[in-house]
Design a protein around this motif. Sequence first.
Motif, PDB file in Angstrom:
ATOM      1  N   UNK A  26       0.817  -1.218   0.000  1.00  0.00           N
ATOM      2  CA  UNK A  26       0.000   0.000   0.000  1.00  0.00           C
ATOM      3  C   UNK A  26       0.843   1.256   0.000  1.00  0.00           C
ATOM      4  N   UNK A  27       2.004   1.189   0.603  1.00  0.00           N
ATOM      5  CA  UNK A  27       2.864   2.372   0.655  1.00  0.00           C
ATOM      6  C   UNK A  27       3.450   2.702  -0.725  1.00  0.00           C
ATOM      7  N   UNK A  28       3.834   1.661  -1.467  1.00  0.00           N
ATOM      8  CA  UNK A  28       4.567   1.904  -2.707  1.00  0.00           C
ATOM      9  C   UNK A  28       3.766   1.641  -3.985  1.00  0.00           C
ATOM     10  N   UNK A  29       2.511   1.235  -3.856  1.00  0.00           N
ATOM     11  CA  UNK A  29       1.772   0.821  -5.058  1.00  0.00           C
ATOM     12  C   UNK A  29       1.561   1.952  -6.071  1.00  0.00           C
ATOM     13  N   UNK A  30       1.582   3.215  -5.611  1.00  0.00           N
ATOM     14  CA  UNK A  30       1.343   4.318  -6.533  1.00  0.00           C
ATOM     15  C   UNK A  30       2.624   4.905  -7.124  1.00  0.00           C
ATOM     16  N   UNK A  31       3.763   4.346  -6.761  1.00  0.00           N
ATOM     17  CA  UNK A  31       5.024   4.824  -7.335  1.00  0.00           C
ATOM     18  C   UNK A  31       5.141   4.323  -8.782  1.00  0.00           C
ATOM     19  N   UNK A  32       6.095   4.917  -9.553  1.00  0.00           N
ATOM     20  CA  UNK A  32       6.289   4.494 -10.945  1.00  0.00           C
ATOM     21  C   UNK A  32       6.783   3.061 -10.971  1.00  0.00           C
ATOM     22  N   UNK A  33       5.996   2.194 -11.508  1.00  0.00           N
ATOM     23  CA  UNK A  33       6.344   0.780 -11.550  1.00  0.00           C
ATOM     24  C   UNK A  33       5.089  -0.002 -11.846  1.00  0.00           C
ATOM     25  N   UNK A  34       5.064  -1.233 -11.428  1.00  0.00           N
ATOM     26  CA  UNK A  34       3.878  -2.044 -11.684  1.00  0.00           C
ATOM     27  C   UNK A  34       3.344  -2.578 -10.360  1.00  0.00           C
ATOM     28  N   UNK A  35       2.065  -2.397 -10.114  1.00  0.00           N
ATOM     29  CA  UNK A  35       1.454  -2.931  -8.896  1.00  0.00           C
ATOM     30  C   UNK A  35       0.072  -3.462  -9.235  1.00  0.00           C
ATOM     31  N   UNK A  36      -0.129  -4.719  -9.004  1.00  0.00           N
ATOM     32  CA  UNK A  36      -1.408  -5.346  -9.344  1.00  0.00           C
ATOM     33  C   UNK A  36      -1.916  -6.153  -8.159  1.00  0.00           C
ATOM     34  N   UNK A  37      -3.204  -6.032  -7.884  1.00  0.00           N
ATOM     35  CA  UNK A  37      -3.841  -6.937  -6.930  1.00  0.00           C
ATOM     36  C   UNK A  37      -4.857  -7.759  -7.713  1.00  0.00           C
ATOM     37  N   UNK A  38      -4.728  -9.043  -7.636  1.00  0.00           N
ATOM     38  CA  UNK A  38      -5.679  -9.911  -8.339  1.00  0.00           C
ATOM     39  C   UNK A  38      -6.623 -10.498  -7.292  1.00  0.00           C
ATOM     40  N   UNK A  39      -7.888 -10.076  -7.299  1.00  0.00           N
ATOM     41  CA  UNK A  39      -8.820 -10.608  -6.295  1.00  0.00           C
ATOM     42  C   UNK A  39      -9.228 -12.054  -6.591  1.00  0.00           C
ATOM     43  N   UNK A  40      -9.847 -12.670  -5.606  1.00  0.00           N
ATOM     44  CA  UNK A  40     -10.160 -14.102  -5.723  1.00  0.00           C
ATOM     45  C   UNK A  40     -11.092 -14.409  -6.898  1.00  0.00           C
ATOM     46  N   UNK A  41     -12.051 -13.488  -7.196  1.00  0.00           N
ATOM     47  CA  UNK A  41     -13.001 -13.789  -8.277  1.00  0.00           C
ATOM     48  C   UNK A  41     -12.305 -13.807  -9.642  1.00  0.00           C
ATOM     49  N   UNK A  42     -11.227 -12.988  -9.775  1.00  0.00           N
ATOM     50  CA  UNK A  42     -10.479 -12.994 -11.040  1.00  0.00           C
ATOM     51  C   UNK A  42      -9.694 -14.301 -11.152  1.00  0.00           C
ATOM     52  N   UNK A  43      -9.124 -14.726 -10.007  1.00  0.00           N
ATOM     53  CA  UNK A  43      -8.380 -15.994 -10.001  1.00  0.00           C
ATOM     54  C   UNK A  43      -9.315 -17.139 -10.374  1.00  0.00           C
ATOM     55  N   UNK A  44     -10.520 -17.082  -9.782  1.00  0.00           N
ATOM     56  CA  UNK A  44     -11.540 -18.116 -10.055  1.00  0.00           C
ATOM     57  C   UNK A  44     -11.887 -18.126 -11.546  1.00  0.00           C
ATOM     58  N   UNK A  45     -12.104 -16.892 -12.095  1.00  0.00           N
ATOM     59  CA  UNK A  45     -12.451 -16.788 -13.513  1.00  0.00           C
ATOM     60  C   UNK A  45     -11.303 -17.313 -14.377  1.00  0.00           C
ATOM     61  N   UNK A  46     -10.084 -17.001 -13.972  1.00  0.00           N
ATOM     62  CA  UNK A  46      -8.899 -17.468 -14.716  1.00  0.00           C
ATOM     63  C   UNK A  46      -8.804 -18.977 -14.740  1.00  0.00           C
ATOM     64  N   UNK A  47      -9.248 -19.596 -13.647  1.00  0.00           N
ATOM     65  CA  UNK A  47      -9.154 -21.061 -13.551  1.00  0.00           C
ATOM     66  C   UNK A  47     -10.034 -21.776 -14.577  1.00  0.00           C
ATOM     67  N   UNK A  48     -11.088 -21.078 -15.074  1.00  0.00           N
ATOM     68  CA  UNK A  48     -11.984 -21.710 -16.068  1.00  0.00           C
ATOM     69  C   UNK A  48     -11.228 -22.040 -17.356  1.00  0.00           C
ATOM     70  N   UNK A  49     -10.179 -21.239 -17.604  1.00  0.00           N
ATOM     71  CA  UNK A  49      -9.457 -21.425 -18.871  1.00  0.00           C
ATOM     72  C   UNK A  49      -8.381 -22.508 -18.793  1.00  0.00           C
ATOM     73  N   UNK A  50      -8.183 -23.059 -17.600  1.00  0.00           N
ATOM     74  CA  UNK A  50      -7.163 -24.105 -17.474  1.00  0.00           C
ATOM     75  C   UNK A  50      -7.735 -25.446 -17.913  1.00  0.00           C
ATOM     76  N   UNK A  51      -6.996 -26.174 -18.738  1.00  0.00           N
ATOM     77  CA  UNK A  51      -7.554 -27.422 -19.259  1.00  0.00           C
ATOM     78  C   UNK A  51      -7.573 -28.555 -18.218  1.00  0.00           C
ATOM     79  N   UNK A  52      -6.604 -28.565 -17.319  1.00  0.00           N
ATOM     80  CA  UNK A  52      -6.485 -29.679 -16.371  1.00  0.00           C
ATOM     81  C   UNK A  52      -7.281 -29.436 -15.091  1.00  0.00           C
TER      82      UNK A  52
END
Lengths: 178, 178
Positions: A26-52
């Motif tokens: 939280x302290x450094x997320x707005x500095x020049x760089x890359x900061x991503x938070x992936x919430x659980x629902x996105x992870x869940x949605x991503x799992x649909x595309x996995x074949x195994x």
Amino acid sequence: MKAIFSSICLLFIVHTLPAQDGWLYWKYKDYDGMAITVPSWVVEAGSWFLPERQERKLLRKVDKVRFMMFENNENPVSDRDMKRFTRKAKLRGLEDLVVVRDGKTNVRVMGKERRKSLRKIVVMVHSEDEFVFVSVKGRLRFNDINQIIEKYDKKEKNKDKDAKPLIPSVMKIPVSRV
Amino acid sequence: MKKQLYLLPLFVLVTILSAAAQNDGITRFFKQYEDDERFTMVFVSPKMFQMVSKIETDDEDWNKVREVVKDLGGLRVLTADSIADGLEMYKTALSRVPQNEYAELLTVRDGKENVRIWVKDSGNIIEELLLLVGSPDEFTMLSFTGKIDLDKISELSKTLDIDGAEHLGKLKKSKEKE
């Protein structure tokens, strides 16, 4: 009076502790760089595309992923903050798993295990000009990890069997020392 | 009776302090150089070994490593492969090893390279293994803690990709000679 004071202190500690974990993010997320938070629902949605099925099962046990990266000599994270983060993370139950320092690069892997499952893994790579922070929160069971490793292990072995040697074994190359 | 009760915590404290002091020389040596940029520092915590030992696969090589790792308490390595005062460092480290606590297991001098391995045991169980390597431009100090099986630990020399760890293989060879 003493009892009231101690209860207030206790409440304050309990209330502030959960926030300490992601403090560095939280302290450094707005500095020049890359900061991503992936919430659980996105992870869940991503799992649909996995074949195994096993991979889907494992991914669905991930609650949240945080990723932060600074590169090209733009690392704003100070050594002091790193030490502070480590100290606070340990208070939150994260334990050092591996610590490596090579020259000016520091690598630290921390983890939290509870009831036979990995609840959190934090990986940090910190040098003068680069910083990488990955935090994975979830309920990763060792059995699930075992299954994935076994699967890939079998795949690798099959690959080795199928792979044709670059030089046929019957062909002998004459080698002489000059 | 009361006096004896007062003395009990004092006795426990003295015992703990004296046990800590015995190991202090080596720990202090690690601490002294852990931030020195000439060296690479590696620390693998007991928790990591514990977690890794829970990963079960059909792979034979992995199962061998698992067998070794499950009883290990921790690993600490301090290594440098291009320093000017490798032999001096070796001598300094040598002087810090409490000879009354550690039993020398192996000494090898090959040209300008010196290798020494010590063990610290209680009864039949080896609790710590200390490896020291020194040559004019190289230095390695490696310490394993936990329940150590000398036959099994030599297997790790193939797995660990750390300078100096290959000397652990000498343990098996020296045993075979006996």
